[in-house]
Design a protein around this motif. Structure first.
Motif, PDB file in Angstrom:
ATOM      1  N   VAL A  10      -7.029   0.587   0.138  1.00 30.16           N
ATOM      2  CA  VAL A  10      -7.090   0.320  -1.298  1.00 30.16           C
ATOM      3  C   VAL A  10      -8.157  -0.761  -1.501  1.00 30.16           C
ATOM      4  O   VAL A  10      -8.510  -1.480  -0.560  1.00 30.16           O
ATOM      5  CB  VAL A  10      -5.734  -0.169  -1.870  1.00 30.16           C
ATOM      6  N   PRO A  11      -8.693  -0.901  -2.708  1.00 31.16           N
ATOM      7  CA  PRO A  11      -9.675  -1.968  -2.940  1.00 31.16           C
ATOM      8  C   PRO A  11      -9.050  -3.352  -2.783  1.00 31.16           C
ATOM      9  O   PRO A  11      -7.916  -3.587  -3.203  1.00 31.16           O
ATOM     10  CB  PRO A  11     -10.114  -1.724  -4.382  1.00 31.16           C
ATOM     11  N   VAL A  12      -9.806  -4.268  -2.191  1.00 32.03           N
ATOM     12  CA  VAL A  12      -9.363  -5.653  -1.999  1.00 32.03           C
ATOM     13  C   VAL A  12     -10.231  -6.583  -2.832  1.00 32.03           C
ATOM     14  O   VAL A  12     -11.456  -6.612  -2.679  1.00 32.03           O
ATOM     15  CB  VAL A  12      -9.435  -6.070  -0.517  1.00 32.03           C
ATOM     16  N   THR A  13      -9.567  -7.327  -3.719  1.00 31.73           N
ATOM     17  CA  THR A  13     -10.234  -8.372  -4.492  1.00 31.73           C
ATOM     18  C   THR A  13      -9.869  -9.714  -3.888  1.00 31.73           C
ATOM     19  O   THR A  13      -8.681 -10.020  -3.699  1.00 31.73           O
ATOM     20  CB  THR A  13      -9.806  -8.327  -5.970  1.00 31.73           C
ATOM     21  N   VAL A  14     -10.863 -10.529  -3.575  1.00 35.21           N
ATOM     22  CA  VAL A  14     -10.646 -11.832  -2.945  1.00 35.21           C
ATOM     23  C   VAL A  14     -10.829 -12.932  -3.986  1.00 35.21           C
ATOM     24  O   VAL A  14     -11.861 -12.996  -4.663  1.00 35.21           O
ATOM     25  CB  VAL A  14     -11.638 -12.052  -1.784  1.00 35.21           C
ATOM     26  N   LEU A  47      -5.416  -4.703  -4.248  1.00 34.53           N
ATOM     27  CA  LEU A  47      -4.788  -5.949  -3.822  1.00 34.53           C
ATOM     28  C   LEU A  47      -5.641  -7.120  -4.291  1.00 34.53           C
ATOM     29  O   LEU A  47      -6.865  -7.077  -4.170  1.00 34.53           O
ATOM     30  CB  LEU A  47      -4.658  -6.001  -2.303  1.00 34.53           C
ATOM     31  N   PHE A  48      -4.994  -8.154  -4.822  1.00 32.78           N
ATOM     32  CA  PHE A  48      -5.686  -9.389  -5.201  1.00 32.78           C
ATOM     33  C   PHE A  48      -5.133 -10.488  -4.305  1.00 32.78           C
ATOM     34  O   PHE A  48      -3.992 -10.908  -4.465  1.00 32.78           O
ATOM     35  CB  PHE A  48      -5.434  -9.701  -6.680  1.00 32.78           C
ATOM     36  N   ILE A  49      -5.937 -10.930  -3.352  1.00 34.21           N
ATOM     37  CA  ILE A  49      -5.495 -11.967  -2.424  1.00 34.21           C
ATOM     38  C   ILE A  49      -6.130 -13.309  -2.782  1.00 34.21           C
ATOM     39  O   ILE A  49      -7.146 -13.373  -3.465  1.00 34.21           O
ATOM     40  CB  ILE A  49      -5.834 -11.594  -0.969  1.00 34.21           C
ATOM     41  N   ILE A  55       0.838  -1.206   0.000  1.00 29.05           N
ATOM     42  CA  ILE A  55       0.000   0.000   0.000  1.00 29.05           C
ATOM     43  C   ILE A  55       0.872   1.254   0.000  1.00 29.05           C
ATOM     44  O   ILE A  55       0.611   2.215  -0.742  1.00 29.05           O
ATOM     45  CB  ILE A  55      -0.967  -0.023   1.203  1.00 29.05           C
ATOM     46  N   LYS A  56       1.931   1.235   0.795  1.00 30.34           N
ATOM     47  CA  LYS A  56       2.850   2.379   0.841  1.00 30.34           C
ATOM     48  C   LYS A  56       3.510   2.600  -0.515  1.00 30.34           C
ATOM     49  O   LYS A  56       3.820   3.749  -0.885  1.00 30.34           O
ATOM     50  CB  LYS A  56       3.909   2.144   1.913  1.00 30.34           C
ATOM     51  N   ALA A  57       3.713   1.532  -1.278  1.00 28.43           N
ATOM     52  CA  ALA A  57       4.360   1.635  -2.589  1.00 28.43           C
ATOM     53  C   ALA A  57       3.433   2.212  -3.661  1.00 28.43           C
ATOM     54  O   ALA A  57       3.872   2.452  -4.783  1.00 28.43           O
ATOM     55  CB  ALA A  57       4.869   0.263  -3.030  1.00 28.43           C
TER      56      ALA A  57
END
Length: 319
Positions: free
Chosen positions: A75-79, A43-45, A36-38
């Motif tokens: 940030v948006p999280v895609t699971v 994110l796709f987990i 996130i800092k970068a």
């Protein structure tokens, strides 16, 4: 015209485990904060790099809950909710919706080769059961399933919550057809490359970004390339791509590439454990050596603390 919801650089996030195979919650927090800092765009987990295939349904739910809560909308999280069972996909997707995930990524069913109508029915069944945005995950070299651009367009038109695709395919023509075919009928549909080889040409074709494993350890390259492309600085984009193309070799260092990617994270300074769940195995000394060389060849700064590979043990890999 609706805006594209998913764009930019979205890491295919690895999952950090303890040496006994349990979740390393603090290690995962450090990784998520680092990404996130970068400046990643989401994110796709629990995708392929996240070792979803080595987890139980209960574990997948538990890890999804942890990430969604910890990220807390930064940030948006895609699971990743894919499975070879439609019923399990629906269960996992409903759970992702209930815990507040921003989207789900659903890989095509694997093992049996399915007809186009069966594939359509699979995604239709899930899309009708939930409201959460869906990103189709297309990875034919692992699943054996090929999704035509016309089938993707049909799904995108029929279901308003099918909003994108991760196209992990070594065929730029398929990416091109997705852009031309699907975006012509649904402009807000996101076309995201799955291989770093195609990050530049996907953007140039009118695609929207990439979901990438290399970003776990080299976000400065992938995020930098995307941002410079959007800013119109093609010289910088190409310069960064020249480094990324070297790192693409990491996928051939070991099979599967998960251990090599985790080793690259550690060598570039991330304080995480590199254990991978069986049947995959941890990085051997030879894998460590080649990964270290690739990182240095790409100009990345490496931390050799606790590294069993000495600098003078590095030899050049033939191009």
């Amino acid at each position: 015209m609706s805006e594209v919801k998913f764009r930019g650089v979205i890491p295919a996030v690895i999952t950090v485990f303890n040496e006994d195979g349990s979740f390393d919650w603090e290690g995962n927090k450090r990784l998520l904060d680092h990404l996130i800092k970068a400046g990643v765009h989401g994110l796709f987990i629990l995708g392929s790099s996240g070792e979803f295939m080595h987890m139980s349904t209960t574990e997948r739910k538990k890890f999804a809950e942890f990430v969604v809560e910890y990220v807390n909308k930064r940030v948006p999280v895609t699971v990743g909710t894919g499975s070879s069972s439609t019923a399990e996909v629906i269960e996992l997707t409903m759970h992702a919706q209930e815990i507040g995930a921003d989207a789900v990524g659903i890989i095509t069913p694997y093992y049996w080769i399915l007809s186009e109508e069966a594939l359509y029915n699979h995604y239709a069944s899930v899309a009708q059961a939930v409201d959460i945005p869906i990103i189709i995950y297309h990875y034919p070299s692992l699943t054996g399933q090929n999704l035509s651009a016309s089938l993707v367009a049909r799904l995108a038109l029929d279901f308003p919550n099918i909003l994108g695709i991760k196209d992990t395919i070594d065929n730029v023509a398929h990416l091109r057809e997705l852009v031309l075919t699907v975006k012509s009928v649904k402009p807000e549909f996101a076309v995201l490359a799955g291989y770093e080889d195609h990050i530049l040409n996907t953007l140039a074709l009118g695609g929207d970004g990439i979901i990438t494993a290399i970003t776990n350890f080299a976000p400065e390259l992938t995020v930098g390339l995307y941002n410079s492309f959007v800013a119109g600085d093609l010289d910088k984009s190409i310069s960064l791509y020249q480094k990324i193309r070297v790192l693409n070799r990491i996928y051939d260092v070991d099979k599967p590439s998960i251990a090599a990617i985790k080793e690259a994270c550690r060598l570039t300074g991330l304080d995480i454990q590199t254990y991978v769940r069986k049947p995959a195995v941890n990085a051997s000394r030879e894998v460590q050596r080649v990964v270290l060389q690739l990182l240095q060849e790409a100009g990345l700064e490496c931390n050799l603390t606790n590294c069993s590979v000495a600098k003078d043990d590095i030899r050049v890999v033939a191009p």
